[in-house]
Design a protein around this motif. Sequence first.
Motif: not given
Length: 291
Positions: A94-97, A157-160, A166-170, A203-208
């Motif tokens: 999340i910090g990287g995103g 890490i990479p998936t999150v 992408e979610m923040l850019l939206m 949260i969806t990304g974290c669960m994926l």
Amino acid sequence: MKPATQRNRTRSTVRMLVDHLATALAVLATILVVAPLVAIFVYLLFKGASSLNLAFFFEIPKPVGESGGGMANAIVGSGVLLGVASLIGVPIGIGGGIFLAEFGRGTRLANAVRFTADVLNGVPSIVMGIAIYSLIVFNQGHFSALAGGVALGIMMIPTVTRTTEEMLLMVPHAIREAALGLGVPNWRSVLSITLKTASPGVITGCMLAFARVAGETAPLLFTALGNQFMSVNLNRPIQALPLQIYLFAISPYDDQHRLAWAGALVLIALIVIAVSLVRYVASRGILKGAS
């Protein structure tokens, strides 16, 4: 007037047929997406449900030749490993995103981080296991739950990171501008407003990422190794459901094969329950905040 009326009716009919065709294709695509999961779950129910009982959840595996036993040590071990992995992978991801979406746009560092995340996302899990073996297990001199958790956490890490970006850019820029216009510091605006707005997708990304690493076996063979007894010590080898399923699946004994099918069913069920529960809690929290 009659030819014009006839042409209008023909066009209306064609549009209706195209609309029905598009709807049918969308429904078919949805069925094709859901069908594999349903088929796998039904087959696991057929093969493994008969072996599920209280002993499966509360007993460790019996020695070869003895009937009964369960996978309590593997269930607890998977919980420990996934807990360590989440503590490592979710905050860093999340910090990287956040950095990529909010503070590092267009910079060389952001491009390097994004490229690294994409490459890391494609690294085979067995390579990750070998790398962690060289960095942690070899230096410690023994296998451990900590090494397994680190391997799974790095894989998350990479998936999150990419999902969070992408979610923040939206999130609309108007929300950021409104917060800054009220005098809110940029860092607080990102954490309290932007990130909260994008939280369902994050949260969806974290669960994926969680679901992806929950079934990994290869990296655990080089890090956690496995343990036939109950253990929650991070500095010692630990068992996990994927490891136990793998060992029982290649065993020549029918009793262990049945336990392997039951373990696969429990693993899938735990992932589905965890993902559904987190999404439900997150959506309830968002609704309360909106109200």
